[in-house]
Design an enzyme around this catalytic site. Structure first.
Site, PDB file in Angstrom:
ATOM      1  N   GLY A  13       0.813  -1.218   0.000  1.00 60.92           N
ATOM      2  CA  GLY A  13       0.000   0.000   0.000  1.00 60.92           C
ATOM      3  C   GLY A  13       0.846   1.266   0.000  1.00 60.92           C
ATOM      4  O   GLY A  13       0.753   2.096  -0.922  1.00 60.92           O
ATOM      5  N   ASN A  88      11.168  -0.145   3.158  1.00 58.75           N
ATOM      6  CA  ASN A  88       9.728  -0.058   3.354  1.00 58.75           C
ATOM      7  C   ASN A  88       9.081  -1.419   3.628  1.00 58.75           C
ATOM      8  O   ASN A  88       7.983  -1.478   4.170  1.00 58.75           O
ATOM      9  CB  ASN A  88       9.116   0.589   2.086  1.00 58.75           C
ATOM     10  CG  ASN A  88       7.614   0.475   2.044  1.00 58.75           C
ATOM     11  OD1 ASN A  88       6.917   1.119   2.823  1.00 58.75           O
ATOM     12  ND2 ASN A  88       7.101  -0.365   1.163  1.00 58.75           N
ATOM     13  N   ILE A  91       5.883  -6.506   7.620  1.00 58.09           N
ATOM     14  CA  ILE A  91       4.723  -7.373   7.844  1.00 58.09           C
ATOM     15  C   ILE A  91       4.238  -7.189   9.283  1.00 58.09           C
ATOM     16  O   ILE A  91       4.963  -6.628  10.114  1.00 58.09           O
ATOM     17  CB  ILE A  91       5.065  -8.871   7.630  1.00 58.09           C
ATOM     18  CG1 ILE A  91       6.219  -9.313   8.567  1.00 58.09           C
ATOM     19  CG2 ILE A  91       5.426  -9.145   6.182  1.00 58.09           C
ATOM     20  CD1 ILE A  91       6.426 -10.823   8.620  1.00 58.09           C
ATOM     21  N   THR A  92       3.038  -7.659   9.551  1.00 63.40           N
ATOM     22  CA  THR A  92       2.571  -7.739  10.945  1.00 63.40           C
ATOM     23  C   THR A  92       2.248  -9.196  11.262  1.00 63.40           C
ATOM     24  O   THR A  92       1.798  -9.946  10.390  1.00 63.40           O
ATOM     25  CB  THR A  92       1.286  -6.916  11.178  1.00 63.40           C
ATOM     26  OG1 THR A  92       0.322  -7.281  10.184  1.00 63.40           O
ATOM     27  CG2 THR A  92       1.538  -5.430  11.128  1.00 63.40           C
ATOM     28  N   GLN A 147       2.421  -0.422  20.768  1.00 68.43           N
ATOM     29  CA  GLN A 147       1.011  -0.746  20.533  1.00 68.43           C
ATOM     30  C   GLN A 147       0.662  -2.082  21.166  1.00 68.43           C
ATOM     31  O   GLN A 147       1.379  -3.071  20.958  1.00 68.43           O
ATOM     32  CB  GLN A 147       0.728  -0.771  19.025  1.00 68.43           C
ATOM     33  CG  GLN A 147      -0.631  -1.321  18.624  1.00 68.43           C
ATOM     34  CD  GLN A 147      -1.794  -0.528  19.218  1.00 68.43           C
ATOM     35  OE1 GLN A 147      -1.710   0.684  19.411  1.00 68.43           O
ATOM     36  NE2 GLN A 147      -2.878  -1.228  19.539  1.00 68.43           N
ATOM     37  N   TYR A 153       6.326  -6.020  16.301  1.00 73.37           N
ATOM     38  CA  TYR A 153       6.298  -4.929  15.320  1.00 73.37           C
ATOM     39  C   TYR A 153       6.826  -3.625  15.933  1.00 73.37           C
ATOM     40  O   TYR A 153       7.636  -2.916  15.327  1.00 73.37           O
ATOM     41  CB  TYR A 153       4.858  -4.773  14.838  1.00 73.37           C
ATOM     42  CG  TYR A 153       4.633  -3.807  13.709  1.00 73.37           C
ATOM     43  CD1 TYR A 153       4.761  -4.207  12.379  1.00 73.37           C
ATOM     44  CD2 TYR A 153       4.240  -2.493  13.952  1.00 73.37           C
ATOM     45  CE1 TYR A 153       4.520  -3.322  11.342  1.00 73.37           C
ATOM     46  CE2 TYR A 153       3.997  -1.604  12.918  1.00 73.37           C
ATOM     47  CZ  TYR A 153       4.139  -2.024  11.606  1.00 73.37           C
ATOM     48  OH  TYR A 153       3.895  -1.154  10.587  1.00 73.37           O
ATOM     49  N   PRO A 183       4.654   6.546   9.685  1.00 70.49           N
ATOM     50  CA  PRO A 183       3.233   6.694   9.360  1.00 70.49           C
ATOM     51  C   PRO A 183       2.352   6.300  10.538  1.00 70.49           C
ATOM     52  O   PRO A 183       2.715   5.440  11.347  1.00 70.49           O
ATOM     53  CB  PRO A 183       3.027   5.694   8.208  1.00 70.49           C
ATOM     54  CG  PRO A 183       4.388   5.330   7.716  1.00 70.49           C
ATOM     55  CD  PRO A 183       5.296   5.485   8.885  1.00 70.49           C
TER      56      PRO A 183
END
Ligand code: CAA
Length: 246
Positions: A13, A88, A91-92, A147, A153, A183
Site C-alpha cells: 500500500g 519499506n 509485515i505484521t 502498541q 512490530y 506513518p
C-alpha cells in the site's frame, strides 16, 4: 540522467504510493518484490502503467543477508549507482505477548528490521564514496508509542529509528542523510487485515478522525529525498494525524 531510488516492498500500500510519487519526481525506481512474486509484481507494474525506463522490478529476499549482498552488488554494477534507499518492506504478526510464538517474533524482526541491515549495508558504502545519498526507513507510530498486541512490530519499528540516528551520524560527513518516516494508521491492505473493532477504537483516538492516505506518506518521503531535505538527517518525521505527539 535520472537519479535511482531502490524501494523494498514496493507493491504494498505505502510502497506503491511511494513508487508512483518518485516516478513523478523524476526518479528511476528499483522496485523490489519477494521471491516467487514476479507475476504478481508484473501485474502491479502494468496496472500502474509504469514503463521499463521508470520502474525496474527486482526480486529480493530482504531477510536473506547473503542474497542481498550478492544481488545488490550486481544491481550497482548494472545501474551504475543507487542514490536513494527506502526500507519499506514490512509485515505484521499481531498477538498479545503471552501468546506470541517465537516464529511470529522472528518473522517480524527479520522482515522489518534485519532487512534494513541486509539492504542498506551493500549500498551505503558506495553512497559515501560517491559523496551523497539518502536512506529513508519507513517506521511507524507504533514504534514510537508502542502498541498493544504488537511487541514484535513495535520493537522492529523502534529499532529502525535507533538505526536511523546511528547511521545518520556515520553518513553525515559524506553527505549521506538517513531519516525515518513514521506513518500512522494508513489505508492499506495491512491495516484492512485488523479486527474491525480494534481499528474502530484506534480511529476514534486519531485527532484528525481519519486514517492516512498512502499518498500522504509518499509526500513526506518525496520531501526528504528532494533537494529541500538536504540538511535534515537523523530525524523521524511523523505523519499520523495527531495520533501521537512527541
Ligand atoms: N489496551 C489495553 N487492553 C486492551 C487493548 C488496549 N489497547 N486492546 C485490547 N485490550 C484488552 C481487551 O479488552 C481484552 O481484555 P479482556 O480479556 O479483559 O476482555 C484483552 O486485551 C484481549 O484483547 P483482544 O480480545 O483484542 O485479544 P485478541 O487475542 O482477540 O486480539 C490483537 C489481540 C490481535 C492484538 C488485537 O488486540 C488487535 O488487533 N489489536 C490492535 C493491533 C494493531 O493496532 N495492529 C496494527 C496493525 S497495522 C500496522 O501495524 C501499521 C502501522 O504501522 C500503524
Amino acid at each position: 540522467m535520472k537519479k535511482i531510488a531502490l524501494i523494498t516492498g514496493a507493491k504494498g500500500g505505502i510502497g506503491s504510493a511511494i513508487t508512483s510519487q518518485l516516478v513523478e519526481d523524476g526518479f528511476r525506481v528499483i522496485a523490489t518484490h519477494s521471491v516467487g512474486k514476479r507475476e504478481c509484481a508484473q501485474k502491479w507494474f502494468e496496472e500502474n502503467n509504469f514503463t521499463k525506463d521508470t520502474v525496474r522490478l527486482f526480486e529480493l529476499d530482504v531477510t536473506d543477508t547473503n542474497q542481498c549482498a550478492e544481488r545488490l552488488v550486481t544491481l550497482l554494477q548494472e545501474e551504475g549507482t543507487v542514490d536513494v534507499v527506502i526500507n519499506n518492506a514490512g509485515i505484521t504478526k499481531d498477538g498479545v505477548f503471552k501468546k506470541m510464538t517465537p516464529q511470529a517474533w522472528k518473522d517480524v524482526i527479520d522482515t522489518n528490521l534485519n532487512s534494513v541491515f541486509n539492504v542498506t549495508q551493500p549500498l551505503f558504502a558506495p553512497m559515501c564514496e560517491k559523496g551523497g545519498g539518502r536512506v529513508i526507513n519507513i517506521s511507524s507510530v507504533n514504534g514510537i508509542k508502542g502498541q498493544f498486541g504488537q511487541t514484535n512490530y513495535s520493537a522492529a519499528k523502534a529499532g529502525m529509528i535507533g538505526f536511523t540516528k546511528a547511521l545518520a551520524a556515520e553518513g553525515a560527513r559524506s553527505g549521506v542523510t538517513v531519516n525515518a518516516v513514521a506513518p500512522g494508521y494508513t489505508m492499506t491492505p495491512m491495516v484492512a487485515q485488523m479486527k474491525p473493532e480494534a481499528l474502530e477504537f484506534i480511529q476514534s483516538q486519531i485527532p484528525m478522525g481519519r486514517l492516512a492516505e498512502s499518498e500522504e506518506i509518499a509526500k513526506a518521503v518525496s520531501f526528504l529525498v528532494s533537494d529541500a531535505g538536504a540538511y535534515i538527517t537523523g530525524e523521524t518525521l511523523s505523519v499520523n494525524g495527531g495520533l501521537y505527539m512527541q
